[in-house]
Design a protein around this motif. Structure first.
Motif, PDB file in Angstrom:
ATOM      1  N   ASN A   1       0.808  -1.225   0.000  1.00 26.57           N
ATOM      2  CA  ASN A   1       0.000   0.000   0.000  1.00 26.57           C
ATOM      3  C   ASN A   1       0.843   1.280   0.000  1.00 26.57           C
ATOM      4  O   ASN A   1       0.304   2.384   0.069  1.00 26.57           O
ATOM      5  CB  ASN A   1      -0.993   0.010   1.169  1.00 26.57           C
ATOM      6  CG  ASN A   1      -0.321   0.106   2.537  1.00 26.57           C
ATOM      7  OD1 ASN A   1       0.840   0.498   2.645  1.00 26.57           O
ATOM      8  ND2 ASN A   1      -1.050  -0.256   3.589  1.00 26.57           N
ATOM      9  N   GLY A   2       2.178   1.119  -0.060  1.00 24.65           N
ATOM     10  CA  GLY A   2       3.053   2.282  -0.157  1.00 24.65           C
ATOM     11  C   GLY A   2       3.456   2.903   1.148  1.00 24.65           C
ATOM     12  O   GLY A   2       4.221   3.880   1.163  1.00 24.65           O
ATOM     13  N   GLU A   3       3.010   2.346   2.264  1.00 24.81           N
ATOM     14  CA  GLU A   3       3.394   2.890   3.565  1.00 24.81           C
ATOM     15  C   GLU A   3       4.874   2.650   3.837  1.00 24.81           C
ATOM     16  O   GLU A   3       5.540   3.459   4.486  1.00 24.81           O
ATOM     17  CB  GLU A   3       2.537   2.249   4.656  1.00 24.81           C
ATOM     18  CG  GLU A   3       2.773   2.797   6.057  1.00 24.81           C
ATOM     19  CD  GLU A   3       1.899   2.112   7.087  1.00 24.81           C
ATOM     20  OE1 GLU A   3       2.251   2.185   8.293  1.00 24.81           O
ATOM     21  OE2 GLU A   3       0.877   1.511   6.719  1.00 24.81           O
ATOM     22  N   VAL A   4       5.392   1.541   3.312  1.00 25.83           N
ATOM     23  CA  VAL A   4       6.808   1.185   3.456  1.00 25.83           C
ATOM     24  C   VAL A   4       7.446   1.135   2.075  1.00 25.83           C
ATOM     25  O   VAL A   4       6.839   0.622   1.121  1.00 25.83           O
ATOM     26  CB  VAL A   4       6.965  -0.177   4.160  1.00 25.83           C
ATOM     27  CG1 VAL A   4       8.377  -0.724   4.014  1.00 25.83           C
ATOM     28  CG2 VAL A   4       6.609  -0.056   5.643  1.00 25.83           C
ATOM     29  N   VAL A   5       8.638   1.681   1.951  1.00 25.75           N
ATOM     30  CA  VAL A   5       9.388   1.609   0.698  1.00 25.75           C
ATOM     31  C   VAL A   5      10.657   0.797   0.910  1.00 25.75           C
ATOM     32  O   VAL A   5      11.169   0.702   2.031  1.00 25.75           O
ATOM     33  CB  VAL A   5       9.743   3.014   0.161  1.00 25.75           C
ATOM     34  CG1 VAL A   5       8.494   3.793  -0.163  1.00 25.75           C
ATOM     35  CG2 VAL A   5      10.594   3.776   1.168  1.00 25.75           C
TER      36      VAL A   5
ATOM     37  N   ALA B   1      14.440  -1.281   4.367  1.00 27.50           N
ATOM     38  CA  ALA B   1      13.006  -1.033   4.231  1.00 27.50           C
ATOM     39  C   ALA B   1      12.636  -0.034   5.319  1.00 27.50           C
ATOM     40  O   ALA B   1      13.089  -0.155   6.460  1.00 27.50           O
ATOM     41  CB  ALA B   1      12.216  -2.325   4.385  1.00 27.50           C
ATOM     42  N   HIS B   2      11.812   0.945   4.963  1.00 28.24           N
ATOM     43  CA  HIS B   2      11.495   1.995   5.929  1.00 28.24           C
ATOM     44  C   HIS B   2      10.193   2.680   5.563  1.00 28.24           C
ATOM     45  O   HIS B   2       9.727   2.606   4.402  1.00 28.24           O
ATOM     46  CB  HIS B   2      12.631   3.024   5.988  1.00 28.24           C
ATOM     47  CG  HIS B   2      12.988   3.613   4.656  1.00 28.24           C
ATOM     48  ND1 HIS B   2      12.375   4.738   4.136  1.00 28.24           N
ATOM     49  CD2 HIS B   2      13.885   3.214   3.716  1.00 28.24           C
ATOM     50  CE1 HIS B   2      12.892   5.020   2.950  1.00 28.24           C
ATOM     51  NE2 HIS B   2      13.810   4.111   2.658  1.00 28.24           N
ATOM     52  N   ASP B   3       9.606   3.339   6.525  1.00 25.76           N
ATOM     53  CA  ASP B   3       8.390   4.096   6.274  1.00 25.76           C
ATOM     54  C   ASP B   3       8.646   5.145   5.193  1.00 25.76           C
ATOM     55  O   ASP B   3       9.736   5.743   5.141  1.00 25.76           O
ATOM     56  CB  ASP B   3       7.906   4.773   7.556  1.00 25.76           C
ATOM     57  CG  ASP B   3       7.176   3.804   8.474  1.00 25.76           C
ATOM     58  OD1 ASP B   3       7.222   2.585   8.209  1.00 25.76           O
ATOM     59  OD2 ASP B   3       6.561   4.258   9.457  1.00 25.76           O
ATOM     60  N   ALA B   4       7.642   5.385   4.371  1.00 23.20           N
ATOM     61  CA  ALA B   4       7.809   6.271   3.224  1.00 23.20           C
ATOM     62  C   ALA B   4       8.115   7.707   3.622  1.00 23.20           C
ATOM     63  O   ALA B   4       8.681   8.463   2.827  1.00 23.20           O
ATOM     64  CB  ALA B   4       6.549   6.225   2.350  1.00 23.20           C
ATOM     65  N   ASN B   5       7.762   8.095   4.828  1.00 21.07           N
ATOM     66  CA  ASN B   5       8.009   9.476   5.254  1.00 21.07           C
ATOM     67  C   ASN B   5       9.464   9.706   5.663  1.00 21.07           C
ATOM     68  O   ASN B   5       9.880  10.850   5.859  1.00 21.07           O
ATOM     69  CB  ASN B   5       7.101   9.860   6.418  1.00 21.07           C
ATOM     70  CG  ASN B   5       7.418   9.072   7.673  1.00 21.07           C
ATOM     71  OD1 ASN B   5       7.301   7.851   7.691  1.00 21.07           O
ATOM     72  ND2 ASN B   5       7.806   9.756   8.732  1.00 21.07           N
TER      73      ASN B   5
ATOM     74  N   VAL C   1      21.789  11.480   8.693  1.00 21.08           N
ATOM     75  CA  VAL C   1      21.443  12.417   7.618  1.00 21.08           C
ATOM     76  C   VAL C   1      20.055  12.165   7.047  1.00 21.08           C
ATOM     77  O   VAL C   1      19.732  12.619   5.956  1.00 21.08           O
ATOM     78  CB  VAL C   1      22.508  12.388   6.498  1.00 21.08           C
ATOM     79  CG1 VAL C   1      23.846  12.885   7.012  1.00 21.08           C
ATOM     80  CG2 VAL C   1      22.654  10.989   5.906  1.00 21.08           C
ATOM     81  N   TRP C   2      19.226  11.448   7.781  1.00 18.57           N
ATOM     82  CA  TRP C   2      17.850  11.217   7.376  1.00 18.57           C
ATOM     83  C   TRP C   2      16.952  12.298   7.977  1.00 18.57           C
ATOM     84  O   TRP C   2      17.326  12.976   8.931  1.00 18.57           O
ATOM     85  CB  TRP C   2      17.375   9.836   7.828  1.00 18.57           C
ATOM     86  CG  TRP C   2      17.967   8.708   7.032  1.00 18.57           C
ATOM     87  CD1 TRP C   2      19.288   8.493   6.765  1.00 18.57           C
ATOM     88  CD2 TRP C   2      17.265   7.633   6.416  1.00 18.57           C
ATOM     89  NE1 TRP C   2      19.462   7.361   6.026  1.00 18.57           N
ATOM     90  CE2 TRP C   2      18.229   6.798   5.797  1.00 18.57           C
ATOM     91  CE3 TRP C   2      15.921   7.281   6.337  1.00 18.57           C
ATOM     92  CZ2 TRP C   2      17.871   5.647   5.103  1.00 18.57           C
ATOM     93  CZ3 TRP C   2      15.569   6.122   5.649  1.00 18.57           C
ATOM     94  CH2 TRP C   2      16.538   5.326   5.033  1.00 18.57           C
ATOM     95  N   TRP C   3      15.761  12.437   7.388  1.00 21.25           N
ATOM     96  CA  TRP C   3      14.763  13.336   7.965  1.00 21.25           C
ATOM     97  C   TRP C   3      13.372  12.749   7.744  1.00 21.25           C
ATOM     98  O   TRP C   3      13.194  11.788   6.987  1.00 21.25           O
ATOM     99  CB  TRP C   3      14.881  14.732   7.361  1.00 21.25           C
ATOM    100  CG  TRP C   3      14.556  14.846   5.906  1.00 21.25           C
ATOM    101  CD1 TRP C   3      13.328  15.081   5.343  1.00 21.25           C
ATOM    102  CD2 TRP C   3      15.477  14.735   4.802  1.00 21.25           C
ATOM    103  NE1 TRP C   3      13.422  15.127   3.980  1.00 21.25           N
ATOM    104  CE2 TRP C   3      14.727  14.928   3.620  1.00 21.25           C
ATOM    105  CE3 TRP C   3      16.848  14.513   4.710  1.00 21.25           C
ATOM    106  CZ2 TRP C   3      15.310  14.879   2.355  1.00 21.25           C
ATOM    107  CZ3 TRP C   3      17.426  14.471   3.459  1.00 21.25           C
ATOM    108  CH2 TRP C   3      16.672  14.653   2.290  1.00 21.25           C
ATOM    109  N   SER C   4      12.404  13.318   8.417  1.00 16.22           N
ATOM    110  CA  SER C   4      11.029  12.847   8.323  1.00 16.22           C
ATOM    111  C   SER C   4      10.156  13.922   7.697  1.00 16.22           C
ATOM    112  O   SER C   4      10.230  15.091   8.072  1.00 16.22           O
ATOM    113  CB  SER C   4      10.500  12.504   9.720  1.00 16.22           C
ATOM    114  OG  SER C   4       9.139  12.133   9.671  1.00 16.22           O
ATOM    115  N   GLU C   5       9.348  13.523   6.709  1.00 13.46           N
ATOM    116  CA  GLU C   5       8.402  14.454   6.091  1.00 13.46           C
ATOM    117  C   GLU C   5       6.985  14.062   6.484  1.00 13.46           C
ATOM    118  O   GLU C   5       6.590  12.921   6.292  1.00 13.46           O
ATOM    119  CB  GLU C   5       8.539  14.428   4.564  1.00 13.46           C
ATOM    120  CG  GLU C   5       9.846  15.046   4.083  1.00 13.46           C
ATOM    121  CD  GLU C   5       9.930  15.093   2.562  1.00 13.46           C
ATOM    122  OE1 GLU C   5       9.028  14.546   1.907  1.00 13.46           O
ATOM    123  OE2 GLU C   5      10.902  15.678   2.044  1.00 13.46           O
TER     124      GLU C   5
END
Length: 603
Positions: free
Chosen positions: A298-302, A575-579, A599-603
């Motif tokens: 469903n695209g929640e995880v990429v 694998a991680h949440d799409a945000n 160096v990651w961020w959350s949108e």
């Protein structure tokens, strides 16, 4: 994150290319490189793989297999979440993972060293503060280095033993003088965790457990925890270094939480259910077949595949040569011949499987060349010709099977070598000249399901030779105790090797580790030739000489037949949440320390 993932790291650090000229610092600089000059100028805005405009907020929740009973990652005893060493502490300099071995100012504003590589001097930033608001002082730095070197984990002792003198200069800088020239030592001295001296005036540093949270200057502080269950770190809103160039665009996530599970299966199920929002996968077969659950579809995880250019290091099953059965190189070669890599790889990884680790620095510019040693590599090895094992000078290639389950060729060759080494089969049991059977135990850590699957197949192959192996699975605390004491016959191990290998190599392969407990030399190798190559690495004046020494060391290690190498991938699977986002510009080290969550961020 899997608990063994960054053992590849732990340690130790290396690269794809060096500049040919040697840096000679006549005055303080904003950074320092092993060879040449730092790639980034004094007025750089941020690291090239960081996003200086990234938003802040959100959380990253990772999983770990096992538990913990201490929050001090610098002591000798106890189980500690390995991430704390990197997330909860700062050093004088910070490493750029887009360069071989280059450091830029962090707590230190400048660094200076001399052309003879006999000392290094750091100037502290006056604005540097601990999380309680108190200033970071030169006294804190000196105390931290001495305490870690004398009372801390054994990984710090080797470096401290090379220091002739530590002092605070007349202008308040910190200077370390070395006992002998060492090009890499100036950089290593910029990478130790800095702690607050006053916190330990009335407390025992080496016995700290869950009752004491060490105070540091890092962007994150431990906010909450439950013994053996979880640790939560929160971004410090008053962090002193947010405008330091090295920090811009990093530490964007508000909360970093580590959840602990009894095994990898439970951890994966937690990720599928959304309890975790990021996970690393090491099995390509599982990546292809089991990451099709609803949160993915469903695209929640990429699913992100992140390439890298670092050496493979070694990942496999190491033989303890302190044990009599593994002292003979012919026996170790027989163990390699009996390991049907092509069959195991295809069975566990599907299809053609994954490429095999061919040497310790494979997949990099530091790897040994195929075939006979030549040029500077041959010159370096020549004085030790009489003590080198077959294959070192001629070139060593791991045995390969036809991929069938029987591995007839490998079993025949293993039988020949074992017979040559004095072993004979009696009543179906391989027996030594002393009448004792060839039996040994394989020590594994709890939660290592993949390794148990590999070992189960391997045991069947060994039984065809009359060798009977047992498997012992212990929790992480027992595993550390036993491996620190070298109380095992064979075990799984990982040694991460970088593009700039140096002093840490002596801890990995040096003879002191044969008897001294707690070293990284699990195989118990004792090779004057290897130590000479490491010393040459530390004193080389050019990129060419340095690479030759590493390539020579690579030959000694792989021809030593100390480990049964497994597979590698030059792509990390996350694998991680799409945000959860990261920059399109990736460092040469790829998914390594300093990448997620730094160096990651959350949108």
């Amino acid at each position: 994150m899997k608990s063994n993932y960054f053992q590849f790291v732990r340690s130790g650090l290396a690269a794809t290319a060096f500049l040919a000229t040697t840096a000679v610092f006549a005055e303080p600089q904003h950074g320092i490189a092993m060879y040449g000059d730092p790639a980034l100028p004094p007025d750089f805005v941020s690291l090239p793989y960081a996003n200086p405009n990234a938003p802040t907020g959100g959380r990253i929740v990772t999983g770990e297999v096992g538990g913990f009973d201490s929050l001090n990652p610098h002591i000798r005893k106890g189980r500690v979440p390995w991430q704390l060493r990197f997330l909860a502490y700062e050093s004088l300099m910070g490493q750029s993972w887009d360069e071989p071995f280059t450091l830029y100012g962090l707590l230190a504003e400048t660094v200076e060293t001399d052309s003879t590589n006999l000392w290094v001097e750091f100037k502290l930033r006056p604005e540097a503060r601990f999380s309680d608001g108190s200033p970071v002082t030169a006294e804190d730095v000196i105390w931290s280095y001495e305490t870690l070197g004398t009372k801390g984990h054994p990984r710090y002792a080797g470096t401290w033993a090379k220091i002739e003198k530590s002092e605070i200069t007349a202008d308040g800088n910190i200077r370390f003088t070395f006992k002998e020239p060492d090009r890499e030592l100036a950089l290593i001295m910029g990478m130790r965790a800095i702690l607050k001296k006053a916190q330990w005036d009335d407390a025992s540093f080496e016995d700290s457990g869950l009752d004491t949270i060490p105070i540091s200057s890092a962007p994150y502080v431990i906010d909450d925890f439950e013994a053996g269950r979880f640790v939560s770190l929160k971004r410090n809103p008053d962090y002193w270094g947010r405008d330091v160039p090295f920090r811009r665009g990093t530490n964007n996530i508000d909360e970093l939480r580590m959840e602990f599970y009894g095994d990898a299966t439970a951890m994966f199920e937690a990720f599928k259910a959304g309890e975790l929002n990021t996970i690393r996968e090491t099995s390509t077969a599982k990546w292809a077949q089991q990451y099709n659950f609803p949160r993915v579809t469903n695209g929640e995880v990429v699913k992100s595949e992140i390439p890298h250019q670092r050496p493979t290091g070694i990942d496999g099953f190491v033989m303890n040569t302190r044990r009599d059965i593994f002292k003979d190189w012919r026996v170790r070669e027989a163990m390699l011949q009996a390991f049907n890599y092509e069959f195991i790889n295809g069975k566990l990884n599907g299809g053609d499987g994954l490429p095999r680790i061919a040497s310790y620095f494979h997949n990099s510019v530091l790897a040994m060349e195929p075939g006979e040693a030549s040029g500077k590599v041959a010159e370096l090895l020549e004085p030790y010709k009489g003590q080198l094992l077959p294959g070192t000078l001629e070139g060593y290639v791991l045995p390969a099977s036809d991929g069938s389950a029987r591995n007839r060729k490998g079993i025949r060759e293993a039988s020949r070598l074992l017979e040559e080494a004095g072993w004979v089969v009696k009543d179906g049991v391989l027996t030594g000249q002393d009448g004792k059977p060839f039996v040994f135990d394989i020590l594994l850590k709890q939660g290592s399901a993949e390794h148990q699957s590999i070992v189960n197949i391997y045991k069947e192959h060994l039984e065809r030779l009359g060798i009977f192996a047992t498997v012992t699975v212990v929790d992480s605390a027992q595993y550390r105790e036993r491996t620190d004491a070298y109380d095992f016959d064979m075990t799984h191990f990982i040694r991460g090797l970088s593009l700039s290998p140096g002093n840490e190599q002596m801890s990995y392969w040096g003879s002191d580790g044969v008897t001294n407990p707690g070293s990284r030399n699990l195989m118990g190798m004792n090779s004057p030739a290897a130590e000479a190559m490491i010393q040459r690495m530390l004193t080389s004046e050019s990129q060419e000489d340095y690479r030759a020494a590493v390539k020579a060391l690579d030959r000694i290690l792989i021809a030593g037949r100390y480990a049964v190498p497994l597979w590698y991938s030059n792509v990390s699977l996350l694998a991680h949440d799409a945000n959860l986002k990261f920059s399109d510009k990736l460092p040469i080290y790829g998914d390594w320390i300093g990448f997620q969550p730094d160096v990651w961020w959350s949108e």
